[in-house]
Design an enzyme around this catalytic site. Structure first.
Site, PDB file in Angstrom:
ATOM      1  N   HIS A 137      -2.133  -8.359  -1.357  1.00  0.00           N
ATOM      2  CA  HIS A 137      -3.256  -7.424  -1.499  1.00  0.00           C
ATOM      3  C   HIS A 137      -4.467  -7.847  -0.673  1.00  0.00           C
ATOM      4  O   HIS A 137      -5.600  -7.465  -1.003  1.00  0.00           O
ATOM      5  CB  HIS A 137      -3.650  -7.288  -2.974  1.00  0.00           C
ATOM      6  CG  HIS A 137      -2.587  -6.659  -3.821  1.00  0.00           C
ATOM      7  ND1 HIS A 137      -2.685  -6.572  -5.191  1.00  0.00           N
ATOM      8  CD2 HIS A 137      -1.384  -6.102  -3.499  1.00  0.00           C
ATOM      9  CE1 HIS A 137      -1.604  -5.984  -5.680  1.00  0.00           C
ATOM     10  NE2 HIS A 137      -0.798  -5.693  -4.668  1.00  0.00           N
TER      11      HIS A 137
ATOM     12  N   LEU B 189       5.986  -4.991   1.611  1.00  0.00           N
ATOM     13  CA  LEU B 189       4.818  -4.120   1.589  1.00  0.00           C
ATOM     14  C   LEU B 189       4.639  -3.616   0.164  1.00  0.00           C
ATOM     15  O   LEU B 189       5.623  -3.469  -0.578  1.00  0.00           O
ATOM     16  CB  LEU B 189       4.999  -2.927   2.540  1.00  0.00           C
ATOM     17  CG  LEU B 189       5.043  -3.212   4.043  1.00  0.00           C
ATOM     18  CD1 LEU B 189       5.313  -1.925   4.809  1.00  0.00           C
ATOM     19  CD2 LEU B 189       3.757  -3.857   4.529  1.00  0.00           C
ATOM     20  N   ASP B 190       3.409  -3.345  -0.216  1.00  0.00           N
ATOM     21  CA  ASP B 190       3.154  -2.794  -1.545  1.00  0.00           C
ATOM     22  C   ASP B 190       3.850  -1.445  -1.713  1.00  0.00           C
ATOM     23  O   ASP B 190       4.146  -0.761  -0.725  1.00  0.00           O
ATOM     24  CB  ASP B 190       1.649  -2.619  -1.774  1.00  0.00           C
ATOM     25  CG  ASP B 190       0.939  -3.960  -1.884  1.00  0.00           C
ATOM     26  OD1 ASP B 190       1.624  -4.975  -2.070  1.00  0.00           O
ATOM     27  OD2 ASP B 190      -0.302  -3.982  -1.772  1.00  0.00           O
ATOM     28  N   LYS B 191       4.055  -1.056  -2.936  1.00  0.00           N
ATOM     29  CA  LYS B 191       4.751   0.197  -3.234  1.00  0.00           C
ATOM     30  C   LYS B 191       4.133   1.391  -2.524  1.00  0.00           C
ATOM     31  O   LYS B 191       4.836   2.205  -1.918  1.00  0.00           O
ATOM     32  CB  LYS B 191       4.752   0.432  -4.753  1.00  0.00           C
ATOM     33  CG  LYS B 191       5.289   1.787  -5.170  1.00  0.00           C
ATOM     34  CD  LYS B 191       5.138   2.001  -6.664  1.00  0.00           C
ATOM     35  CE  LYS B 191       5.561   3.415  -7.064  1.00  0.00           C
ATOM     36  NZ  LYS B 191       5.377   3.662  -8.514  1.00  0.00           N
TER      37      LYS B 191
END
Length: 355
Positions: free
Chosen positions: A212, A90-92
């Site tokens: 994204h 997962l993105d930050k």
């Protein structure tokens, strides 16, 4: 990787300063370790399901002081000899459900399952015409604006662009879907409810897992960037921040702004994208075999919203109180106006009272 595979590394990698290479981050504190342990939603002999907090990078980097990978051996190893392994990322700044494999065999099995194109839910696979086997992913996002349709599909191939000599990258919707570098990406969306300040809560179900994907599909596909996404919605976000009318928000929410850091009514909203739910088939070990099979029973994991998104969800629009209705009058008048009218009437009729 197959034998003979070629790995291309940007020239900028060789220019990294020695000081950044030799930097070793400090060990996580006991409080940070306990917070990560408290984030565990489920644990068995094969996997760990985590509610990843926002702001925690999954992997380290030149400017990353603390990451999930660097903390797993101290917080998530438990009674095993080795720390868990990453199954997906997962993105930050994205929070929510994240699966970790506790053994090599279970990690490989879950990874192959998540990456398979045949593992999509039947209810959302109609666009591709195949039958799913039980995988379902649901995200919740707060976007700026409102879509023209309450539900639909976003089918827009993505293209990855490398910027600044390899120092950063950006994902865009490919202008030519037939381009060699265009990667197919499909997202299903549905409106959950309208929110304050002209925002809308969406449920997003990615049918493909691209980098994204949800952020780009919202910002460029729908034209509605996610609140707090300064990378893909900078111009829209700045305009919205300057024009938003705080008088339309309940005053109680405005007073509690300091307690709602990062919410939609705060000065610096955080990214409002959360991996809310993940459903996968239950793993089962075949008797006398090393490999895993898939149990028909499905496992469903749900992660509660982070604090800033929960505050935004509960934010209410300002509704003016209706004035009390005056008996015999064809309109309504506020109490303070009635008091002033009554005082003026008394002054104009003093002689009557004296008599």
């Amino acid at each position: 990787m197959p034998v003979g595979a070629l790995i291309c590394v940007p020239d900028s990698v060789t220019k990294i300063e020695a000081s950044s290479q030799s930097h070793e981050p400090d060990d996580p504190t006991e409080e940070e370790i306990e917070q990560l342990k408290d984030a565990v939603l489920y644990k068995d002999e094969d996997l760990i399901v985590l509610n990843k907090p926002p702001g925690l990078p999954v992997q380290g980097g030149s400017k990353v002081e603390r990451s999930l990978v660097s903390m797993m051996s101290l917080a998530l190893q438990f009674e095993y000899k080795e720390p868990p392994r990453l199954v997906h990322r997962l993105d930050k700044d994205v929070s929510g459900v994240m699966i970790l494999g506790r053994t090599y065999e279970s990690t490989v099995k879950i990874q192959s399952f998540l990456c398979s194109k045949d593992n999509l839910m039947p209810s959302v696979i109609t666009i591709q015409g195949s039958v799913g086997k039980g995988l379902d992913r649901k995200y919740i996002a707060l976007v700026i604006g409102s879509p023209t349709a309450d539900k639909g599909f976003i089918s827009a191939p993505l293209l990855k662009m490398v910027l600044e000599d390899g120092k950063s990258d950006r994902v865009l919707i490919a202008a030519d879907p037939k381009s060699e570098n265009a990667i197919p990406a499909i997202t299903e969306y549905q409106v959950l409810k309208r929110s304050v300040l002209g925002c809308t809560w969406l449920q997003l179900r990615p049918l493909t897992g691209r980098k994204h994907q949800l952020r780009v599909h919202c910002a460029q596909g729908l034209g509605l960037p996610i609140v707090g996404d300064m990378k893909y919605g900078f111009n829209t976000h700045k305009k919205w921040m300057a024009e938003r009318n705080m008088n339309t928000v309940d005053p109680q929410d405005i007073k509690a702004r300091n307690k709602m850091a990062g919410s939609v009514v705060s000065k610096n909203p955080l990214l409002h994208l959360h991996s809310r739910e993940l459903t996968i088939p239950r793993l089962r070990k075949k008797p006398g075999a090393v490999d895993f099979g898939l149990d028909p029973e499905r496992m469903r994991f749900v992660a509660p919203l982070p604090t800033h998104m929960e505050s935004s969800w509960e934010a209410k629009p300002y509704v003016k109180k209706r004035p009390e209705k005056v008996a015999g009058w064809g309109w309504t008048v506020p109490k303070r106006v009635l008091r002033l009218q009554h005082m003026n009437w008394q002054k104009s009729n003093r002689n009557i009272y004296r008599r």
